[in-house]
Design a protein around this motif. Sequence first.
Motif, mmCIF file in Angstrom:
data_model
loop_
_atom_site.group_PDB
_atom_site.id
_atom_site.type_symbol
_atom_site.label_atom_id
_atom_site.label_comp_id
_atom_site.label_asym_id
_atom_site.label_seq_id
_atom_site.Cartn_x
_atom_site.Cartn_y
_atom_site.Cartn_z
ATOM 1 N N PRO A 156 -28.756 -2.820 32.623
ATOM 2 C CA PRO A 156 -27.299 -2.920 32.640
ATOM 3 C C PRO A 156 -26.667 -1.570 32.338
ATOM 4 C CG PRO A 156 -28.257 -4.581 31.219
ATOM 5 C CD PRO A 156 -29.344 -3.633 31.555
ATOM 6 N N VAL A 157 -25.413 -1.457 32.631
ATOM 7 C CA VAL A 157 -24.759 -0.170 32.430
ATOM 8 C C VAL A 157 -24.318 -0.073 30.971
ATOM 9 C CG1 VAL A 157 -22.973 1.376 33.264
ATOM 10 C CG2 VAL A 157 -23.917 -0.365 34.766
ATOM 11 N N PHE A 158 -25.176 0.434 30.151
ATOM 12 C CA PHE A 158 -24.837 0.506 28.731
ATOM 13 C C PHE A 158 -23.812 1.581 28.445
ATOM 14 C CE2 PHE A 158 -28.861 -1.827 28.118
ATOM 15 C CZ PHE A 158 -28.319 -2.882 27.428
ATOM 16 N N GLU A 159 -23.651 2.520 29.408
ATOM 17 C CA GLU A 159 -22.630 3.556 29.219
ATOM 18 C C GLU A 159 -21.248 2.921 29.104
ATOM 19 O OE1 GLU A 159 -25.036 3.705 31.370
ATOM 20 O OE2 GLU A 159 -26.011 5.658 31.254
ATOM 21 N N ALA A 160 -21.095 1.802 29.797
ATOM 22 C CA ALA A 160 -19.782 1.157 29.795
ATOM 23 C C ALA A 160 -19.740 -0.029 28.845
ATOM 24 C CB ALA A 160 -19.426 0.704 31.191
ATOM 25 N N CYS A 161 -20.821 -0.208 28.107
ATOM 26 C CA CYS A 161 -20.898 -1.363 27.206
ATOM 27 C C CYS A 161 -19.949 -1.187 26.017
ATOM 28 C CB CYS A 161 -22.329 -1.487 26.722
ATOM 29 S SG CYS A 161 -22.549 -2.744 25.483
ATOM 30 N N CYS A 162 -19.512 -2.265 25.507
ATOM 31 C CA CYS A 162 -18.513 -2.217 24.440
ATOM 32 C C CYS A 162 -18.851 -3.235 23.360
ATOM 33 C CB CYS A 162 -17.148 -2.517 25.056
ATOM 34 S SG CYS A 162 -15.852 -1.727 24.168
ATOM 35 N N ARG A 163 -18.704 -2.835 22.113
ATOM 36 C CA ARG A 163 -18.993 -3.761 21.017
ATOM 37 C C ARG A 163 -17.751 -3.936 20.157
ATOM 38 N NH1 ARG A 163 -22.060 -0.899 17.766
ATOM 39 N NH2 ARG A 163 -20.605 -0.905 16.034
ATOM 40 N N THR A 164 -17.439 -5.140 19.848
ATOM 41 C CA THR A 164 -16.358 -5.423 18.898
ATOM 42 C C THR A 164 -16.960 -6.180 17.732
ATOM 43 O OG1 THR A 164 -14.884 -5.665 20.764
ATOM 44 C CG2 THR A 164 -14.069 -6.424 18.655
ATOM 45 N N ASN A 165 -16.684 -5.716 16.535
ATOM 46 C CA ASN A 165 -17.333 -6.328 15.376
ATOM 47 C C ASN A 165 -16.616 -7.596 14.932
ATOM 48 O OD1 ASN A 165 -19.351 -4.470 15.257
ATOM 49 N ND2 ASN A 165 -18.228 -3.108 13.881
ATOM 50 N N VAL A 166 -16.474 -8.504 15.841
ATOM 51 C CA VAL A 166 -15.915 -9.811 15.515
ATOM 52 C C VAL A 166 -16.784 -10.851 16.187
ATOM 53 C CG1 VAL A 166 -13.977 -11.366 15.812
ATOM 54 C CG2 VAL A 166 -13.551 -8.981 15.292
ATOM 55 N N GLY A 167 -17.199 -11.837 15.425
ATOM 56 C CA GLY A 167 -18.066 -12.854 16.006
ATOM 57 C C GLY A 167 -17.777 -14.217 15.427
ATOM 58 N N GLY A 168 -18.708 -15.114 15.669
ATOM 59 C CA GLY A 168 -18.543 -16.487 15.205
ATOM 60 C C GLY A 168 -18.415 -16.585 13.699
ATOM 61 N N TYR A 197 -25.708 13.437 18.845
ATOM 62 C CA TYR A 197 -26.201 12.956 20.132
ATOM 63 C C TYR A 197 -25.194 13.297 21.217
ATOM 64 C CZ TYR A 197 -29.958 10.196 17.994
ATOM 65 O OH TYR A 197 -31.076 9.802 17.330
ATOM 66 N N PRO A 198 -25.649 13.449 22.459
ATOM 67 C CA PRO A 198 -24.674 13.696 23.538
ATOM 68 C C PRO A 198 -23.711 12.530 23.683
ATOM 69 C CG PRO A 198 -26.887 13.302 24.400
ATOM 70 C CD PRO A 198 -27.026 13.479 22.934
ATOM 71 N N PRO A 199 -22.444 12.797 23.807
ATOM 72 C CA PRO A 199 -21.447 11.735 23.790
ATOM 73 C C PRO A 199 -21.492 10.811 25.013
ATOM 74 C CG PRO A 199 -20.425 13.848 24.214
ATOM 75 C CD PRO A 199 -21.842 14.133 23.894
ATOM 76 N N ASP A 200 -22.074 11.269 26.113
ATOM 77 C CA ASP A 200 -22.087 10.399 27.298
ATOM 78 C C ASP A 200 -23.272 9.433 27.270
ATOM 79 O OD1 ASP A 200 -23.625 12.645 27.411
ATOM 80 O OD2 ASP A 200 -23.659 12.741 29.604
ATOM 81 N N GLU A 201 -24.161 9.578 26.304
ATOM 82 C CA GLU A 201 -25.296 8.656 26.190
ATOM 83 C C GLU A 201 -24.896 7.513 25.253
ATOM 84 O OE1 GLU A 201 -29.376 9.746 24.718
ATOM 85 O OE2 GLU A 201 -29.176 11.090 26.454
ATOM 86 N N PRO A 202 -25.102 6.312 25.671
ATOM 87 C CA PRO A 202 -24.651 5.228 24.786
ATOM 88 C C PRO A 202 -25.525 5.122 23.535
ATOM 89 C CG PRO A 202 -25.836 4.337 26.655
ATOM 90 C CD PRO A 202 -25.723 5.804 26.904
ATOM 91 N N ASN A 203 -24.923 4.947 22.394
ATOM 92 C CA ASN A 203 -25.670 4.631 21.172
ATOM 93 C C ASN A 203 -24.866 3.632 20.346
ATOM 94 O OD1 ASN A 203 -23.790 6.106 19.535
ATOM 95 N ND2 ASN A 203 -24.781 7.986 20.272
#
Lengths: 582, 124
Positions: free
Chosen positions: A201-213, B52-58
């Motif tokens: 998957p495209v983790f570069e565009a992945c997003c996390r929000t620290n809100v859950g159940g 870390y490079p900013p364009d790499e997801p972490n």
Amino acid sequence: MPFISQIERQTDYSLFAPTRPIVIDNGGSYFRIGWAGESDPRVIFRNIVQRPRHKSTGETVSVVGDHNTALLKYFDCTRSGPRSAFDNNVVFQFEIMEYILDFGFDRLGVDSLGVDHPVLITECPCNPVPSRCRMAELLFESYGVPSVAFGVDAAFSYTYNQRLGNCDKEGLAVCSGFNTSHVIPMPERNLPFVLFVEGEPVFEACCRTNVGGYHVTDYMKQLLSLKYPQHMAKLTWEKVEDLKMEHCYIAQDYAAEVKLYQNETKEAEEKTRCWQLPFTPPPVEEQPSVEEIARKAAIKERQGQRLREMAEAKRASRINELENELRGLEFLLRQVEKVDENDIPAFLSDTGYVSKQEIESSIAKVNQSLRKAKREQVELDEKADVTTADKFPLVDVPDNMLTSEQVVVFRWCYMVVMNHEWKELKEKKKQIFLKTTAEGRQRARQKRAEEELLREKQNQLEEERRLENPELYLDQLRTKYKELSEKVDQKKRLKTNGNNSNGNNTSGGVGRGERMSAAKKERMRLLTTAAFDRGKGEDTFGARDEDWQLYKLMSKDNDDEDEGPDEDETELTRISSRLQAS
Amino acid sequence: MEREVVEAELVLPTHLNFKKLQMYEKYPKGQSRGRHWKHLKQIIQAENFQNYPPDEPNYVNIESPPSMHPPKRICDITGYEAPYYDPRTNMRYANAEVFKLIRSLPNDYVQRYLALRNAAVVLK
């Protein structure tokens, strides 16, 4: 729908080939373990560990997941609540993780030495490397797993749904977890027909929000406890979680949904749920039976009677004792009277008394205490008498018809009759007292009358003198008045104004000296010397008795200012009234 | 240990045959002795994600930034849309009845309601 964990031990572990991977969904709230290729996990339980202390043996044990809460009564859970290995979807406590994995593999039915199957375990997107390292370390070293693969649960889910035809090749996976939510875009190019993908998957565009159940449940718990503070203890986290799972739903359009409730529509009424907290009625105390009550009353009555009898016996024995003593002493006194005056000390040497007077005084003492003891009884009898008069007109009732209590009271009445003579004695005393006070009053009246008579006589005498020679009489009166007034004035001056004897203090300024009388001044002087004169030279205070007079002078009571008008003043007023009259 | 507890297999056994390394061998002094783990914050700090490079997801840079949308005004008590706001307590309310309720609330309750939407006064 509340979650029910499946923790039955599986028995078909040995049937699977060593190449068949074990799949673990290691989620923030639930741990699921099963076999690759099967549609459902075999074992599901809450991803928590409790380490309570066993009550009888005292050893600390590990309890993984949800169990029948009734069994936890054997354990002391006060010191450790349920603990999770997760912090925001990242595993950080690997001891807890190990307990959970232990339990999971155990329930999957692993019976070989080491887990000889490849393991696929899920983790959160972009799991920090240390966490992944330690997870791999744990699986390899403790369980002897041949190979490990990590994957993101949302991606797996997307692939699965793609296979089912629920979604396209391109899409967006929204993974709402326990502690966090992730949004993961799924582009077209990847996702081959293999489960073990990583980074596809495209983790570069992945997003996390620290809100859950967890946060939803917590919010609901807080709201409920704010609204119903009286049920705060009963609204446990688990209960609220169940409530949420059972009754909550997600509104498509919050504003529109809320309007339904606000306008109290029928639809809203249908959606409203009433829910009752589990109610355990308080244990009802059994009413004691009639016999029980009667038995208890009888016991109480018996005890009371015994106490009364004991007190009575004690008093009787004391009276008896005192009477005996009195008799002995009287006998001794009679003996002593017979004996010659000079032989008395020799005669009394072995009785413990020295003289006749001493015997007499002890007789008086014994008499007094005897009277006292007897009077007590009389008073008690009087009390009993009152109660009998009020409540128990029993004298007419035949004895065999009385209950035990009434018999007691009846006996008291009987004793009252016996002790009537003592009452008479008491009456006599009272009369003596009354007589003496009356006599005293009479005497005072007589004295006053005599004084009146004397004054009358004096007045008559003066009147005669005035009639004889008015001029001389008036002169005499005036000189007397002058003398007396001077005397009184001087006294007043002394009182208010210690040393200012000339009396022309008309300046109006009232200083400290003017305000204090001589006695007061002396007192202040003594106090100040007492306060500051300590420690100078040798302290000989108290060696002579006169020293202690100091305190008498110092004390406030020494002031005799408020003495009332004295003789001189009364005389003065009398004379002035006479002067005015003539 | 009681019979029903043993039957329910409530307690995790200390020795498991399939394990290569038992728990008691790993932590001979007992598990509670000392801290063998780092908090997530410490893990992140040790990782030095800023290098870390900013364009790499972490883990750090996939976190969503705070929302820029204006928040919806929701009544603190009922959850309805709240057109009003009480300047004394800072609470939002939907109608007059709720307003009465708000004004009758003790201060600590008001603060707890406000804390639910991160609006409470925090004393430091």
